[in-house]
Every structure is written in C-alpha cells, then in structure tokens.
Design a protein around this motif. Structure first.
Motif, PDB file in Angstrom:
ATOM      1  N   ASP A   1       0.871  -1.182   0.000  1.00  0.00           N
ATOM      2  CA  ASP A   1       0.000   0.000   0.000  1.00  0.00           C
ATOM      3  C   ASP A   1       0.903   1.226   0.000  1.00  0.00           C
ATOM      4  O   ASP A   1       1.554   1.532   1.002  1.00  0.00           O
ATOM      5  N   VAL A   2       0.965   1.916  -1.124  1.00  0.00           N
ATOM      6  CA  VAL A   2       1.886   3.058  -1.242  1.00  0.00           C
ATOM      7  C   VAL A   2       1.240   4.379  -0.815  1.00  0.00           C
ATOM      8  O   VAL A   2       1.844   5.434  -0.959  1.00  0.00           O
ATOM      9  N   SER A   3       0.033   4.321  -0.256  1.00  0.00           N
ATOM     10  CA  SER A   3      -0.691   5.553   0.079  1.00  0.00           C
ATOM     11  C   SER A   3      -0.429   6.065   1.491  1.00  0.00           C
ATOM     12  O   SER A   3      -0.977   7.099   1.870  1.00  0.00           O
ATOM     13  N   LEU A   4       0.393   5.378   2.275  1.00  0.00           N
ATOM     14  CA  LEU A   4       0.566   5.759   3.677  1.00  0.00           C
ATOM     15  C   LEU A   4       1.245   7.123   3.805  1.00  0.00           C
ATOM     16  O   LEU A   4       2.387   7.320   3.368  1.00  0.00           O
ATOM     17  N   GLY A   5       0.543   8.053   4.434  1.00  0.00           N
ATOM     18  CA  GLY A   5       1.053   9.417   4.553  1.00  0.00           C
ATOM     19  C   GLY A   5       2.337   9.522   5.341  1.00  0.00           C
ATOM     20  O   GLY A   5       3.164  10.409   5.090  1.00  0.00           O
ATOM     21  N   GLU A   6       2.537   8.607   6.309  1.00  0.00           N
ATOM     22  CA  GLU A   6       3.752   8.666   7.131  1.00  0.00           C
ATOM     23  C   GLU A   6       5.010   8.507   6.281  1.00  0.00           C
ATOM     24  O   GLU A   6       6.047   9.111   6.572  1.00  0.00           O
ATOM     25  N   ARG A   7       4.930   7.705   5.228  1.00  0.00           N
ATOM     26  CA  ARG A   7       6.113   7.514   4.389  1.00  0.00           C
ATOM     27  C   ARG A   7       6.467   8.796   3.642  1.00  0.00           C
ATOM     28  O   ARG A   7       7.650   9.105   3.452  1.00  0.00           O
ATOM     29  N   PHE A   8       5.465   9.527   3.215  1.00  0.00           N
ATOM     30  CA  PHE A   8       5.725  10.805   2.560  1.00  0.00           C
ATOM     31  C   PHE A   8       6.264  11.823   3.570  1.00  0.00           C
ATOM     32  O   PHE A   8       7.143  12.620   3.251  1.00  0.00           O
ATOM     33  N   GLN A   9       5.728  11.787   4.775  1.00  0.00           N
ATOM     34  CA  GLN A   9       6.183  12.700   5.820  1.00  0.00           C
ATOM     35  C   GLN A   9       7.670  12.498   6.119  1.00  0.00           C
ATOM     36  O   GLN A   9       8.399  13.463   6.374  1.00  0.00           O
ATOM     37  N   HIS A  10       8.123  11.247   6.058  1.00  0.00           N
ATOM     38  CA  HIS A  10       9.529  10.939   6.354  1.00  0.00           C
ATOM     39  C   HIS A  10      10.361  10.749   5.083  1.00  0.00           C
ATOM     40  O   HIS A  10      11.542  10.390   5.170  1.00  0.00           O
ATOM     41  N   ASN A  11       9.746  10.967   3.925  1.00  0.00           N
ATOM     42  CA  ASN A  11      10.435  10.922   2.627  1.00  0.00           C
ATOM     43  C   ASN A  11      11.067   9.554   2.361  1.00  0.00           C
ATOM     44  O   ASN A  11      12.174   9.453   1.833  1.00  0.00           O
ATOM     45  N   VAL A  12      10.331   8.492   2.706  1.00  0.00           N
ATOM     46  CA  VAL A  12      10.859   7.134   2.525  1.00  0.00           C
ATOM     47  C   VAL A  12       9.952   6.287   1.623  1.00  0.00           C
ATOM     48  O   VAL A  12       9.993   5.057   1.659  1.00  0.00           O
ATOM     49  N   MET A  13       9.144   6.925   0.789  1.00  0.00           N
ATOM     50  CA  MET A  13       8.225   6.191  -0.082  1.00  0.00           C
ATOM     51  C   MET A  13       8.922   5.647  -1.337  1.00  0.00           C
ATOM     52  O   MET A  13       8.387   4.800  -2.052  1.00  0.00           O
ATOM     53  N   TRP A  14      10.150   6.122  -1.611  1.00  0.00           N
ATOM     54  CA  TRP A  14      10.819   5.829  -2.876  1.00  0.00           C
ATOM     55  C   TRP A  14      10.976   4.349  -3.184  1.00  0.00           C
ATOM     56  O   TRP A  14      10.670   3.926  -4.311  1.00  0.00           O
ATOM     57  N   PRO A  15      11.468   3.491  -2.273  1.00  0.00           N
ATOM     58  CA  PRO A  15      11.644   2.079  -2.641  1.00  0.00           C
ATOM     59  C   PRO A  15      10.335   1.344  -2.919  1.00  0.00           C
ATOM     60  O   PRO A  15      10.323   0.380  -3.700  1.00  0.00           O
ATOM     61  N   PHE A  16       9.243   1.793  -2.327  1.00  0.00           N
ATOM     62  CA  PHE A  16       7.949   1.159  -2.595  1.00  0.00           C
ATOM     63  C   PHE A  16       7.533   1.417  -4.043  1.00  0.00           C
ATOM     64  O   PHE A  16       7.064   0.510  -4.738  1.00  0.00           O
ATOM     65  N   PHE A  17       7.713   2.653  -4.504  1.00  0.00           N
ATOM     66  CA  PHE A  17       7.394   2.964  -5.898  1.00  0.00           C
ATOM     67  C   PHE A  17       8.391   2.307  -6.852  1.00  0.00           C
ATOM     68  O   PHE A  17       8.010   1.867  -7.943  1.00  0.00           O
ATOM     69  N   GLU A  18       9.637   2.239  -6.445  1.00  0.00           N
ATOM     70  CA  GLU A  18      10.646   1.568  -7.273  1.00  0.00           C
ATOM     71  C   GLU A  18      10.242   0.118  -7.538  1.00  0.00           C
ATOM     72  O   GLU A  18      10.306  -0.358  -8.677  1.00  0.00           O
ATOM     73  N   ARG A  19       9.795  -0.576  -6.495  1.00  0.00           N
ATOM     74  CA  ARG A  19       9.407  -1.974  -6.674  1.00  0.00           C
ATOM     75  C   ARG A  19       8.183  -2.096  -7.577  1.00  0.00           C
ATOM     76  O   ARG A  19       8.121  -2.982  -8.444  1.00  0.00           O
ATOM     77  N   LEU A  20       7.193  -1.216  -7.384  1.00  0.00           N
ATOM     78  CA  LEU A  20       6.005  -1.291  -8.244  1.00  0.00           C
ATOM     79  C   LEU A  20       6.365  -1.028  -9.699  1.00  0.00           C
ATOM     80  O   LEU A  20       5.858  -1.712 -10.600  1.00  0.00           O
TER      81      LEU A  20
END
Length: 415
Positions: free
Chosen positions: A25-44
């Motif tokens: 689930d790439v929608s979690l706001g906490e990952r954007f808040q901590h700027n750590v969403m990148w590897p989740f999108f990379e895998r998708l």
C-alpha cells in the motif's frame, strides 16, 4: 542526508521488498512525511506497474507508477474520469466541493478557459516586474547570521503575495489565503473539529462572495474574481462550486509553488556540487527550474475513476475503480529519465516531467510557477552566495502534496 534519515530509508527499502506484492500500500502518509516512499514505488515500477491494492485507509485502488502509463491514463478522459474527486480520498458527502479540475469536458474546458488569460503571455510580462520587486524586498529583509524558517519567511510570503495580486485580494489580509489553503491540505484535527473547519471554509466563501459582488457590478478586469464573475460558464455557479473553484485556485497558486521554492533550496543544499555550478553560471537557472519541479514533484498524485471496464496493460480495471497516477513515481522512472534520483541542473530535457500533469488537465498556471521560481533564484544569487539548510525540514503528512511545514536555514555573514 542525516544518519537518522539514512536509517529510515534503509528500513523502508527492506520493508518494500519483503512485503508480499499484493499487500503493498503506497498511500501511507507517514512515508511521505519521512520521505521514505521511494523504494515502494521503485518496486512497483519494476514488478507491478499497474498494481491493485485491495485494502487501504481509502479503500481499494489501482496504482499507475510508470511515466508513459500515467500519460496514457491522463490522455484518455473518455474512460478515466475526473468527476467527483481527483485525490485518492473521497470528498465528504455532506461537504462536496465541485471544481473544474474535478470535472470532465465540456464543463471543465469552459470553466478553465475563463481563467486562462491570467497566465497568458501578456499578463505574465505584466507580472514579472511585480514578482521581482517583491522577491527582492522579501530577500532583503532576511536576517544574516541567524537561523530562520525559510518556508514562512520566503516560500509562503512570496507565493501569498503573488496570489493576493492574482485575486486583487486585500494585501494586508493576504495570510488569510495561506490559512484557507492549509485548511484544505493540512490535517487540522489537533486544533479544530471537522465542523469547525467547514465553518472556516464557509467563511472563506462569504469573504470571496463579497469581493465577487463588487467585481460583478463593475466592468470586467484582469483579476481572477472579476474573470469568474463575468465568465459565461462561471458567473452563475452555486455556492459550493464557487467555493470549490476558489479553493482550487488558492491551493494551485500557493502550495505547489511555495513547496518548489523550499524543495529547490533543499536540493541544492543536498547537492553542493550543483550549487557551486549554479553560482559559477547563473544562466543554468533556466534549466534548473524545471529540474526543481521534477525533483520536488509538489503534487504527488492525481486520481481518476474508471467510467467502464477497461483492459490496461494486462489488468482489467473495473467500472468505478479508483485509478491513482503517482506523479512522484513517474518522475523517477529510469526508463524515461536518465539518473532520475539525481538532481542535475543542466539536464538536456529538463521539462520532461509529470509534475504539471498531462493532457487537458495540465496545470494552467505552470508558466507562472516557473517564472516565480526563476525570478526568486535570480534574486537570491544576486544577494547570497551561500544559504545553509540548518536541519532536516518538517514535511507534511500527506500522500497528495509533497509539502514542507518548516525548514530552518542560515545565511552566513560575508567575511
């Protein structure tokens, strides 16, 4: 990058690749808040570029993460509708705000056409000296040798002044615009209830209604309120549609540019070699500005709703499904953009990005945003050879806007 941020990103990478693909689930706001969403999108992008998430805070949704796939969705408004909501989150049934960005043709086209002249070539030429003068005044008032908040003193102030000019809004009350913008984009639950927030937004509607009534009874002018009041497709809007379009223009003219102003300084701080190249050759500002907008991607996603069943790259998207186009991922697609995770101020094709969207909904104010960024950096380089980011910025907890709450900086005294 500080050690803490490196550790968070490392943990996020491990989580991204160890989680079963059907549970991502790439929608979690906490990952954007901590700027750590990148590897989740990379895998998708690598393994499931058209990905279905069955369970999330926002219900089931499709993620579109590759550059060209996003363009395909954007340009197929016959199948993928903007009606209702352009974010992963649904509007509240008791407080629906129609706005032209969340409409399909022909109504979308007619309303957009009304306000388009404000960012036409002639009006941009009129606005440029105003922006330059105000940017200069803001920068000249910054303290030297002490830490201050760049977001509040520069990014918010410059864009709010510009927004007040576009609306011909009472200049001394311009921070109301920032406040109303934050009410729509920031989680205010710790300071007010939903009912109180709705009441504040209705206060925005009534404030602008007074301005509207004044402009409607005068000859047409070049400000946004006058344009809407005299536009054939906008002059008779119901109250909530009126408020929706006002809030759209406030957020569109405020949040995205202000976060790119902050993001640009942060990118240069994290890439001192690029900052040195910029100081040596200020002519690189023209290609740096779109690179800032790509690197920052101030709007992380846009959402469409499938109008009918549709087969898309081997997946069947059902009528009524949410389809989320992750601009933040498309702008890091290495099959389209060379070294996409790097901040490079002299890219050969710097405008090859998705930050402004694509197709009929492409950001109407993109040239104004680019002009503001260009001018502010021209004026910065005239004054300050160095601006130091003193600590990690505080980011907004949001999967829609990649925004900054604050960023402490320091301008060293010249020796």
């Amino acid at each position: 990058m500080a050690d803490g941020a490196i550790n968070l990103l490392s943990a996020a990478r491990e989580e991204a690749y160890s989680t079963p693909l059907d549970q991502l689930d790439v929608s979690l706001g906490e990952r954007f808040q901590h700027n750590v969403m990148w590897p989740f999108f990379e895998r998708l992008r690598q393994e499931a570029p058209v990905h279905y998430c069955r369970t999330s805070e926002y219900g089931p949704y499709w993620s579109i993460t590759r550059y060209h796939d996003i363009v395909e969705i954007e340009t197929n408004h016959g199948v993928f509708s903007s009606e209702g909501s352009i974010t992963i989150e649904e509007q509240r049934d008791d407080f629906v705000l129609p706005m032209f960005i969340a409409m399909d043709p022909p109504k979308h086209d007619a309303q957009r056409k009304v306000i388009a002249p404000i960012v036409g070539t002639e009006n941009l030429a009129h606005l440029e000296p105003i922006i330059r003068q105000r940017a200069g005044l803001i920068l000249d008032e910054l303290p030297i040798g002490e830490t201050f908040d760049w977001v509040d003193r520069v990014s918010i102030e410059l864009t709010t002044q510009m927004l007040a000019t576009l609306f011909d809004f009472p200049f001394e009350e311009r921070r109301k615009l920032t406040y109303w913008s934050d009410l729509t984009t920031v989680d205010m639950s710790d300071v007010m209830t939903e009912e109180e927030a709705k009441a504040e937004l209705m206060g925005c509607a009534f404030y602008f209604q007074n301005l509207w009534n004044e402009r409607a009874n005068k000859p047409p002018s070049t400000d946004l309120i006058s344009m809407l009041a005299h536009g054939e497709s906008t002059k008779d809007m119901p109250l909530m549609e009126f408020l929706g379009n006002i809030l759209l223009l406030i957020v569109g003219g405020n949040d995205t540019t202000r976060n790119s102003i902050t993001g640009g300084l942060l990118a240069l701080s994290q890439n001192p070699d690029q900052f040195a190249r910029l100081r040596a050759n200020p002519g690189l500002i023209s290609s740096m500005v779109p690179e800032i907008i790509r690197w920052q991607t101030p709007v992380a996603h846009m959402r469409r709703t499938a109008k009918r069943d549709f087969d898309f790259h081997g997946q069947t998207i059902r009528q009524g499904d949410k389809v989320v186009m992750w601009y933040v991922s498309g702008n890091r697609d290495d099959t389209v953009i060379e070294r996409p995770d790097a901040f490079i101020i002299d890219r050969e094709r710097p405008r090859q990005h998705l930050s402004f969207g694509f197709g009929i909904h492409r950001c109407v104010g993109m040239r104004l945003a680019e002009m503001q960024l260009r001018i502010v950096w021209e004026e910065i380089l005239k004054r300050f050879p160095v601006i130091e980011v003193a600590d990690e910025p505080v980011r907004l907890k949001s999967n829609f806007l990649r925004a900054y709450r604050s960023m402490p900086v320091r301008i060293p005294a010249r020796e």
